[in-house]
Write a protein that holds these residues in place. Structure first.
Motif, PDB file in Angstrom:
ATOM      1  N   LYS A   1       5.333 -24.914  21.503  1.00 29.28           N
ATOM      2  CA  LYS A   1       4.078 -24.357  22.003  1.00 29.28           C
ATOM      3  C   LYS A   1       3.964 -24.649  23.504  1.00 29.28           C
ATOM      4  O   LYS A   1       4.393 -25.709  23.949  1.00 29.28           O
ATOM      5  CB  LYS A   1       2.891 -24.992  21.272  1.00 29.28           C
ATOM      6  CG  LYS A   1       2.949 -24.866  19.751  1.00 29.28           C
ATOM      7  CD  LYS A   1       1.856 -25.724  19.095  1.00 29.28           C
ATOM      8  CE  LYS A   1       2.027 -25.784  17.599  1.00 29.28           C
ATOM      9  NZ  LYS A   1       1.035 -26.666  16.941  1.00 29.28           N
ATOM     10  N   PRO A   2       3.481 -23.714  24.293  1.00 28.31           N
ATOM     11  CA  PRO A   2       2.686 -22.526  23.951  1.00 28.31           C
ATOM     12  C   PRO A   2       3.489 -21.277  23.573  1.00 28.31           C
ATOM     13  O   PRO A   2       2.910 -20.206  23.444  1.00 28.31           O
ATOM     14  CB  PRO A   2       1.888 -22.272  25.229  1.00 28.31           C
ATOM     15  CG  PRO A   2       2.788 -22.750  26.316  1.00 28.31           C
ATOM     16  CD  PRO A   2       3.483 -23.952  25.756  1.00 28.31           C
TER      17      PRO A   2
ATOM     18  N   PHE B   1       5.040 -20.802  15.019  1.00 28.62           N
ATOM     19  CA  PHE B   1       4.128 -20.059  14.154  1.00 28.62           C
ATOM     20  C   PHE B   1       4.831 -18.854  13.520  1.00 28.62           C
ATOM     21  O   PHE B   1       4.625 -18.554  12.338  1.00 28.62           O
ATOM     22  CB  PHE B   1       2.902 -19.606  14.939  1.00 28.62           C
ATOM     23  CG  PHE B   1       1.995 -20.740  15.343  1.00 28.62           C
ATOM     24  CD1 PHE B   1       1.804 -21.834  14.518  1.00 28.62           C
ATOM     25  CD2 PHE B   1       1.329 -20.713  16.559  1.00 28.62           C
ATOM     26  CE1 PHE B   1       0.970 -22.884  14.883  1.00 28.62           C
ATOM     27  CE2 PHE B   1       0.492 -21.756  16.932  1.00 28.62           C
ATOM     28  CZ  PHE B   1       0.316 -22.837  16.103  1.00 28.62           C
ATOM     29  N   LEU B   2       5.669 -18.183  14.286  1.00 31.87           N
ATOM     30  CA  LEU B   2       6.428 -17.059  13.726  1.00 31.87           C
ATOM     31  C   LEU B   2       7.407 -17.551  12.665  1.00 31.87           C
ATOM     32  O   LEU B   2       7.610 -16.889  11.634  1.00 31.87           O
ATOM     33  CB  LEU B   2       7.160 -16.325  14.844  1.00 31.87           C
ATOM     34  CG  LEU B   2       6.265 -15.589  15.844  1.00 31.87           C
ATOM     35  CD1 LEU B   2       7.093 -15.043  17.003  1.00 31.87           C
ATOM     36  CD2 LEU B   2       5.508 -14.452  15.157  1.00 31.87           C
TER      37      LEU B   2
ATOM     38  N   VAL C   1       4.585 -14.023   5.117  1.00 30.03           N
ATOM     39  CA  VAL C   1       3.318 -13.375   5.473  1.00 30.03           C
ATOM     40  C   VAL C   1       3.421 -12.780   6.873  1.00 30.03           C
ATOM     41  O   VAL C   1       3.858 -13.461   7.805  1.00 30.03           O
ATOM     42  CB  VAL C   1       2.154 -14.393   5.437  1.00 30.03           C
ATOM     43  CG1 VAL C   1       0.846 -13.734   5.874  1.00 30.03           C
ATOM     44  CG2 VAL C   1       2.009 -14.988   4.042  1.00 30.03           C
ATOM     45  N   PRO C   2       3.037 -11.511   7.071  1.00 27.64           N
ATOM     46  CA  PRO C   2       3.061 -10.911   8.406  1.00 27.64           C
ATOM     47  C   PRO C   2       2.140 -11.656   9.364  1.00 27.64           C
ATOM     48  O   PRO C   2       1.062 -12.112   8.962  1.00 27.64           O
ATOM     49  CB  PRO C   2       2.559  -9.477   8.171  1.00 27.64           C
ATOM     50  CG  PRO C   2       2.780  -9.228   6.710  1.00 27.64           C
ATOM     51  CD  PRO C   2       2.586 -10.552   6.040  1.00 27.64           C
ATOM     52  N   PRO C   3       2.530 -11.798  10.628  1.00 32.76           N
ATOM     53  CA  PRO C   3       1.702 -12.520  11.601  1.00 32.76           C
ATOM     54  C   PRO C   3       0.262 -12.032  11.672  1.00 32.76           C
ATOM     55  O   PRO C   3      -0.660 -12.839  11.844  1.00 32.76           O
ATOM     56  CB  PRO C   3       2.445 -12.280  12.921  1.00 32.76           C
ATOM     57  CG  PRO C   3       3.872 -12.129  12.522  1.00 32.76           C
ATOM     58  CD  PRO C   3       3.828 -11.384  11.213  1.00 32.76           C
ATOM     59  N   ALA C   4       0.047 -10.725  11.534  1.00 33.96           N
ATOM     60  CA  ALA C   4      -1.304 -10.179  11.655  1.00 33.96           C
ATOM     61  C   ALA C   4      -2.247 -10.699  10.581  1.00 33.96           C
ATOM     62  O   ALA C   4      -3.472 -10.620  10.727  1.00 33.96           O
ATOM     63  CB  ALA C   4      -1.264  -8.654  11.610  1.00 33.96           C
TER      64      ALA C   4
ATOM     65  N   ALA D   1       0.073 -15.366  21.139  1.00 29.86           N
ATOM     66  CA  ALA D   1       1.382 -14.772  21.444  1.00 29.86           C
ATOM     67  C   ALA D   1       2.114 -14.352  20.178  1.00 29.86           C
ATOM     68  O   ALA D   1       2.924 -13.412  20.200  1.00 29.86           O
ATOM     69  CB  ALA D   1       2.233 -15.767  22.236  1.00 29.86           C
ATOM     70  N   ALA D   2       1.820 -15.018  19.074  1.00 28.78           N
ATOM     71  CA  ALA D   2       2.457 -14.681  17.799  1.00 28.78           C
ATOM     72  C   ALA D   2       1.765 -13.521  17.095  1.00 28.78           C
ATOM     73  O   ALA D   2       2.231 -13.060  16.048  1.00 28.78           O
ATOM     74  CB  ALA D   2       2.456 -15.908  16.885  1.00 28.78           C
ATOM     75  N   GLY D   3       0.646 -13.057  17.650  1.00 29.45           N
ATOM     76  CA  GLY D   3      -0.094 -11.972  17.020  1.00 29.45           C
ATOM     77  C   GLY D   3      -0.953 -12.435  15.866  1.00 29.45           C
ATOM     78  O   GLY D   3      -1.268 -11.662  14.955  1.00 29.45           O
TER      79      GLY D   3
END
Length: 243
Positions: A142-143, A148-149, A157-160, A177-179
């Protein structure tokens, strides 16, 4: 805003366990001893949520000379001692997580040994195992959004559809940044009103200070009922690790 959360990704330090003040105290003491005077408050502001390797790079750049080879070991030893005597779960974390209606995992900047110790000492490990991910598993901490991705991919699970609970600007920045949808948590003992402002400015979609409020926030996100004004509201009141 219709997020439909299908996964909650928790940072560990300062979110699940009240450790940021412990870690920052150890870092400030040893970094000052190494020749770069820094207060605990400055350590929290500058390095909370930032991987240790990046912190050392920044400090070396400021000093213009290499840091002592054993600095990392000294900090880690001091942190482990304090963990064993002083570390506690964030109030309400365990009870709230046990009742969540969506899957959850941990994605932390801490190295595996410290992360495992923190979760085990506070008896939170069983809530997440084996879905505990350390930043050592990815290229960039991070950042950057890498951890997270990585966690979202491993959880399928999709990032969204991921909601991230973070207490640091670096973590909120990484989530965006990962959406993903970042929530700012300010219930740790290291947090101040300025901490709230920093997370809001970084883009946290909601700021909260009590774990008991998390489930209602997730329901509001799923229902699309969290409007822009509400999002900016003031706070209310080890398989994968070792891989």
């Amino acid at each position: 805003m219709d997020v439909k959360p299908k996964l909650v990704i928790f940072d560990c330090d300062g979110v699940l366990v009240d450790s940021e003040i412990i870690v920052s105290t150890a870092e400030a003491a040893e970094i000052t001893r190494a020749g770069h005077r820094i207060s605990v408050e400055e350590a929290v502001k500058q390095f909370a949520g930032v991987p240790a390797s990046e912190m050392y790079r920044i400090i070396e750049a400021r000093l213009g000379v290499p840091l002592p080879a054993d600095l990392s070991t000294r900090i880690d030893s001091r942190v482990r001692e304090l963990y064993l005597t002083d570390l506690a779960e964030i109030a309400g974390a365990r009870a709230t997580i046990r009742k969540l209606k969506v899957p959850c995992c941990v994605a932390s900047s801490s190295e595996p040994n410290r992360l495992g110790l923190a979760l085990a000492k506070t008896e939170l490990l069983d809530l997440f195992y084996p879905h505990v991910f350390s930043t050592v598993l990815v290229r960039n901490g991070k950042p950057a959004p890498d951890i997270f991705l990585y966690a979202a991919e491993k959880m399928g699970v999709p990032p969204a559809h991921c909601v991230v609970v973070e207490d640091s600007v670096a973590g909120v920045t990484a989530a965006i940044a990962a959406g993903m949808t970042p929530l700012g948590f300010v219930g740790g003992s290291h947090c101040s009103p300025l901490h709230t402002e920093s997370l809001q400015e970084a883009g946290a979609k909601r700021i909260f200070s009590r774990f008991e409020d998390l489930d209602a926030i997730l329901e509001e996100l799923a229902a699309g009922s969290v409007d822009a004004a509400e999002m900016a509201a003031e706070p209310d009141g080890l398989a994968s690790v070792i891989a």
